[in-house]
Design a protein around this motif. Structure first.
Motif, PDB file in Angstrom:
ATOM      1  N   HIS A  83      -2.042  28.417  -5.746  1.00  0.00           N
ATOM      2  CA  HIS A  83      -2.771  27.273  -5.203  1.00  0.00           C
ATOM      3  C   HIS A  83      -1.932  25.995  -5.247  1.00  0.00           C
ATOM      4  CE1 HIS A  83      -6.215  29.695  -4.647  1.00  0.00           C
ATOM      5  NE2 HIS A  83      -6.678  29.676  -5.882  1.00  0.00           N
ATOM      6  N   PHE A  84      -1.196  25.814  -6.338  1.00  0.00           N
ATOM      7  CA  PHE A  84      -0.379  24.609  -6.466  1.00  0.00           C
ATOM      8  C   PHE A  84       0.729  24.589  -5.426  1.00  0.00           C
ATOM      9  CE2 PHE A  84       3.028  21.991  -8.251  1.00  0.00           C
ATOM     10  CZ  PHE A  84       2.331  20.835  -8.589  1.00  0.00           C
ATOM     11  N   SER A  85       1.398  25.732  -5.233  1.00  0.00           N
ATOM     12  CA  SER A  85       2.525  25.791  -4.306  1.00  0.00           C
ATOM     13  C   SER A  85       2.082  25.607  -2.859  1.00  0.00           C
ATOM     14  CB  SER A  85       3.275  27.120  -4.463  1.00  0.00           C
ATOM     15  OG  SER A  85       2.490  28.211  -4.028  1.00  0.00           O
ATOM     16  N   LYS A  86       0.820  25.913  -2.573  1.00  0.00           N
ATOM     17  CA  LYS A  86       0.293  25.785  -1.207  1.00  0.00           C
ATOM     18  C   LYS A  86      -0.507  24.505  -1.003  1.00  0.00           C
ATOM     19  CE  LYS A  86       0.126  30.800  -0.914  1.00  0.00           C
ATOM     20  NZ  LYS A  86       1.373  30.882  -0.142  1.00  0.00           N
ATOM     21  N   GLY A  87      -0.564  23.660  -2.035  1.00  0.00           N
ATOM     22  CA  GLY A  87      -1.284  22.397  -1.918  1.00  0.00           C
ATOM     23  C   GLY A  87      -2.792  22.558  -1.872  1.00  0.00           C
ATOM     24  N   CYS A  88      -3.305  23.677  -2.388  1.00  0.00           N
ATOM     25  CA  CYS A  88      -4.744  23.925  -2.404  1.00  0.00           C
ATOM     26  C   CYS A  88      -5.300  23.314  -3.685  1.00  0.00           C
ATOM     27  CB  CYS A  88      -5.020  25.429  -2.341  1.00  0.00           C
ATOM     28  SG  CYS A  88      -6.691  25.848  -1.866  1.00  0.00           S
ATOM     29  N   GLN A  89      -6.104  22.279  -3.547  1.00  0.00           N
ATOM     30  CA  GLN A  89      -6.544  21.506  -4.699  1.00  0.00           C
ATOM     31  C   GLN A  89      -7.970  21.007  -4.493  1.00  0.00           C
ATOM     32  OE1 GLN A  89      -4.150  17.895  -4.916  1.00  0.00           O
ATOM     33  NE2 GLN A  89      -3.752  18.038  -2.719  1.00  0.00           N
ATOM     34  N   CYS A  92     -10.426  20.864  -1.218  1.00  0.00           N
ATOM     35  CA  CYS A  92     -10.215  21.884  -0.188  1.00  0.00           C
ATOM     36  C   CYS A  92     -11.474  22.749  -0.057  1.00  0.00           C
ATOM     37  CB  CYS A  92      -9.016  22.760  -0.529  1.00  0.00           C
ATOM     38  SG  CYS A  92      -7.426  21.927  -0.333  1.00  0.00           S
ATOM     39  N   SER A 100      -5.377  30.960   0.384  1.00  0.00           N
ATOM     40  CA  SER A 100      -4.334  30.657  -0.589  1.00  0.00           C
ATOM     41  C   SER A 100      -4.188  31.798  -1.588  1.00  0.00           C
ATOM     42  CB  SER A 100      -4.659  29.355  -1.317  1.00  0.00           C
ATOM     43  OG  SER A 100      -3.695  29.067  -2.310  1.00  0.00           O
ATOM     44  N   HIS A 217     -12.418  22.793  -8.130  1.00  0.00           N
ATOM     45  CA  HIS A 217     -11.165  23.565  -8.202  1.00  0.00           C
ATOM     46  C   HIS A 217     -11.249  24.608  -9.314  1.00  0.00           C
ATOM     47  CE1 HIS A 217      -6.847  24.243  -7.718  1.00  0.00           C
ATOM     48  NE2 HIS A 217      -6.687  24.063  -9.019  1.00  0.00           N
TER      49      HIS A 217
END
Length: 262
Positions: A83-89, A92, A100, A217
């Motif tokens: 999630h962090f690497s894909k900007g899912c925060q 979302c 993600s 989240h």
């Protein structure tokens, strides 16, 4: 991953040795992190069982972890890093968290074959040897596993069904909430099959854990961790099939196959 490229030391890993063996990195998105077992006093955050230490480039696991707890904590790290690497925060929507997770798990497995094998060894050794997940990663099965018709998600039955192109519309798959049914386009192949299957089943996980369209989240992460760990433990035939399609995308297809050998 063909058995010929797997080191003998890895293939021989069993039991407690499996839990201790982790000389690998995990690469997801732009990150490549060393996986290290550490004493509690050496953890980046001493309150936690595991830390994503991005500044120092490592995943830290407490060295007293073992068995399914170790598998759970490691899976939690992969979900968080995905999630962090894909900007899912926070903020979302559910669809973003679903995709993600699905793309993150496939990327993790295909970019990190040693870590993927180690994780499935843990599941096999501590979740029941009859699961044989590590043998599927090796490709050491007589025939490809078949797609399951039904799985348990959070204690509830969820149907999995292949559908025609006409039924899919513009999508590769659907999750039917009222019927508790994950629907996959019958023409899916390759890595797309793995991503879509994980995606639609993750919708089912969110459904069974009462996740809202816009939720916290932490709630998304918790549902994915508990829901998918339950699938891995309670649905061995389903996880074997998913491990196969993730590990061998060139052979992955929804075309009918002979039953898996006992």
């Amino acid at each position: 991953m063909p058995p010929s490229i797997i080191p003998a030391a890895v293939a021989a890993t069993r039991g407690a040795a499996c839990a201790a063996w982790a000389p690998f990195h995990v690469a997801l998105g732009p990150y490549q992190l060393a996986v290290e077992f550490r004493d509690k006093s050496q953890m980046h955050d001493k309150r936690k069982l595991a830390c994503l230490n991005l500044e120092d480039g490592r995943i830290e696991l407490r060295q007293d972890l073992q068995g399914m707890k170790l598998a759970e904590v490691f899976l939690d790290c992969i979900i968080r890093l995905s999630h962090f690497s894909k900007g899912c925060q926070q903020g979302c929507v559910e669809e973003a968290y679903t995709h993600s997770f699905a793309t993150g798990m496939v990327e993790f497995a295909q970019r990190n074959p040693m870590a993927w094998l180690w994780f499935n060894l843990l599941l096999t050794e501590h979740g029941g040897r009859n699961a044989r997940y590590d043998r599927v990663v090796h490709g050491a099965v007589s025939r490809p596993p078949r797609m399951p018709k039904r799985i348990l998600v959070g204690g509830h039955p969820v149907t999995i069904r292949s559908i025609t192109k006409a039924e899919t519309g513009n999508a590769f798959g659907w999750y039917h909430f009222s019927n508790r049914e994950a629907q996959l386009y019958s023409g899916l192949t390759g890595s797309n099959l793995a991503v879509v299957a994980l995606h639609e089943i993750t919708h089912a996980v969110h459904h069974m854990y009462d996740i809202k369209q816009r939720d916290k989240h932490q709630n998304f992460k918790h549902a994915q961790l508990k829901g998918w760990l339950g699938i891995m433990k309670d649905n061995p035939s389903a996880w074997r099939w998913l491990v196969w399609v993730i590990s061998f995308p060139a052979k992955a297809s929804l075309a009918p196959a002979a039953p898996e050998a006992a």
